[in-house]
Design an enzyme around this catalytic site. Structure first.
Site, mmCIF file in Angstrom:
data_model
loop_
_atom_site.group_PDB
_atom_site.id
_atom_site.type_symbol
_atom_site.label_atom_id
_atom_site.label_comp_id
_atom_site.label_asym_id
_atom_site.label_seq_id
_atom_site.Cartn_x
_atom_site.Cartn_y
_atom_site.Cartn_z
ATOM 1 N N SER A 177 0.811 -1.226 0.000
ATOM 2 C CA SER A 177 0.000 0.000 0.000
ATOM 3 C C SER A 177 0.841 1.270 0.000
ATOM 4 O O SER A 177 2.008 1.271 0.388
ATOM 5 C CB SER A 177 -0.927 0.017 1.207
HETATM 6 N N1 SAH Z 1 -1.183 -5.406 3.781
HETATM 7 C C1 SAH Z 1 -0.475 -5.667 2.543
HETATM 8 C C2 SAH Z 1 -1.278 -5.239 1.331
HETATM 9 C C3 SAH Z 1 -1.331 -6.310 0.289
HETATM 10 S S1 SAH Z 1 -2.518 -6.046 -1.005
HETATM 11 C C4 SAH Z 1 0.905 -5.057 2.578
HETATM 12 O O1 SAH Z 1 1.219 -4.341 3.548
HETATM 13 O O2 SAH Z 1 1.700 -5.326 1.682
HETATM 14 C C5 SAH Z 1 -3.908 -7.016 -0.439
HETATM 15 C C6 SAH Z 1 -3.689 -8.478 -0.260
HETATM 16 O O3 SAH Z 1 -4.961 -9.084 0.011
HETATM 17 C C7 SAH Z 1 -3.126 -9.219 -1.495
HETATM 18 O O4 SAH Z 1 -1.926 -9.841 -1.138
HETATM 19 C C8 SAH Z 1 -4.229 -10.219 -1.837
HETATM 20 O O5 SAH Z 1 -3.731 -11.466 -2.320
HETATM 21 C C9 SAH Z 1 -4.950 -10.405 -0.498
HETATM 22 N N2 SAH Z 1 -6.318 -10.894 -0.586
HETATM 23 C C10 SAH Z 1 -7.288 -10.557 -1.487
HETATM 24 N N3 SAH Z 1 -8.427 -11.254 -1.250
HETATM 25 C C11 SAH Z 1 -8.183 -12.048 -0.159
HETATM 26 C C12 SAH Z 1 -8.963 -12.990 0.569
HETATM 27 N N4 SAH Z 1 -10.224 -13.281 0.241
HETATM 28 N N5 SAH Z 1 -8.402 -13.616 1.634
HETATM 29 C C13 SAH Z 1 -7.112 -13.337 1.996
HETATM 30 N N6 SAH Z 1 -6.319 -12.471 1.343
HETATM 31 C C14 SAH Z 1 -6.845 -11.810 0.272
#
Ligand code: SAH
Length: 254
Positions: free
Chosen positions: A75
């Site tokens: 993010s």
């Molecule tokens: N908090 C992270 C942001 C990653 S982007 C950071 O600091 O880097 C959001 C993430 O949510 C992605 O890795 C994606 O694979 C995950 N995601 C999306 N849908 C999901 C679900 N249903 N269950 C678990 N993870 C999910």
């Protein structure tokens, strides 16, 4: 000599660059010295692959989202600061991080809740989860439990309740069983699909302008904070933002 080696001459050392970014964030969102200390301890480049590459380090020090592979992003720093502030994590609390990704948000939250607290993080893409697990080992982050799975399908999880629930993936509306996981007084922040927002002034939130670029049809999501009380829930609408989507089903193969 690599094409980017010359960038080092411009002092793009990760810490210098990162401090500059933190200094540049609006004062009203960087009020907390404790949060500033935590962000200095866990700069974003530590959670980005190839951060030994000068260009990647440069990119990690910018206030914009960055690719972490598999179509996902780490993010935008300003957004992580805003979400962390809305979550109000405290020492000793239990945290659920939905969408572990690179692990950056989980690392910040574990630092805030301390050794008496706990972070449980869930990720649906096995390859991302395993890369982040290795990164945590290298960084000495041992207080984060990692779960491979689909967060839209955890209604019967044996994990108990949480004081803080955060989600880094946008959705129309999150499943009700997420908020039912909140302890009394607990806070949850989820990016929900924004309503039909056309007025440009809506790009401003909390008195701070958000980039309208790519948002010609209005921002994608809005941070919604849900607070649990003894007799129910309160929902509040906060910042406009854009997130990768919340997707059902886990991907097990590497
Ligand atoms: N908090 C992270 C942001 C990653 S982007 C950071 O600091 O880097 C959001 C993430 O949510 C992605 O890795 C994606 O694979 C995950 N995601 C999306 N849908 C999901 C679900 N249903 N269950 C678990 N993870 C999910």
């Amino acid at each position: 000599m690599s094409e980017t080696a010359g960038l080092d001459a411009f002092d793009v050392g990760p810490s210098g660059l990162w401090s500059e970014l933190l200094n540049s964030l609006p004062k009203r969102i960087m009020r907390s010295t404790r949060l500033r200390q935590i962000l200095e301890k866990w700069p974003r480049h530590l959670f980005v692959d190839q951060s030994n590459d000068a260009l990647m380090r440069l990119a990690a020090g910018m206030d914009s989202p960055l690719s972490i592979g598999h179509g996902q992003t780490i993010s935008q720093p300003q957004l992580v600061v805003r979400m962390t502030r809305l979550l109000r994590p405290k020492q000793g609390e239990r945290v659920l991080d939905i969408g572990l990704g690179s692990g950056w948000q989980a690392a910040i939250l574990q630092e805030r809740v301390g050794v008496r607290g706990k972070v449980v993080a869930i990720e649906r893409i096995a390859a991302l989860l395993h890369a982040t697990k290795k990164r945590f080992e290298e960084l000495g982050l041992h207080n984060i439990e990692l779960i491979l799975g689909d967060a839209t399908n955890i209604a019967h999880w044996p994990e108990g309740q949480f004081h803080v629930i955060t989600c880094a993936a946008g959705c129309d509306r999150e499943p009700d069983f997420w908020r039912e996981r909140l302890a009394e007084g607990g806070r949850m922040v989820v990016p929900r699909k924004a309503g039909d927002v056309k007025d440009e002034t809506y790009y401003q939130s909390d008195g701070v302008a958000f980039p309208a670029e790519g948002w010609e049809d209005g921002p994608m999501h809005q941070l919604v904070r849900t607070i649990r009380f003894a007799d129910g829930y309160r929902e509040e609408e906060h910042d406009y933002c854009g997130f990768v989507p919340l997707v059902s089903g886990a991907i097990q193969k590497e």
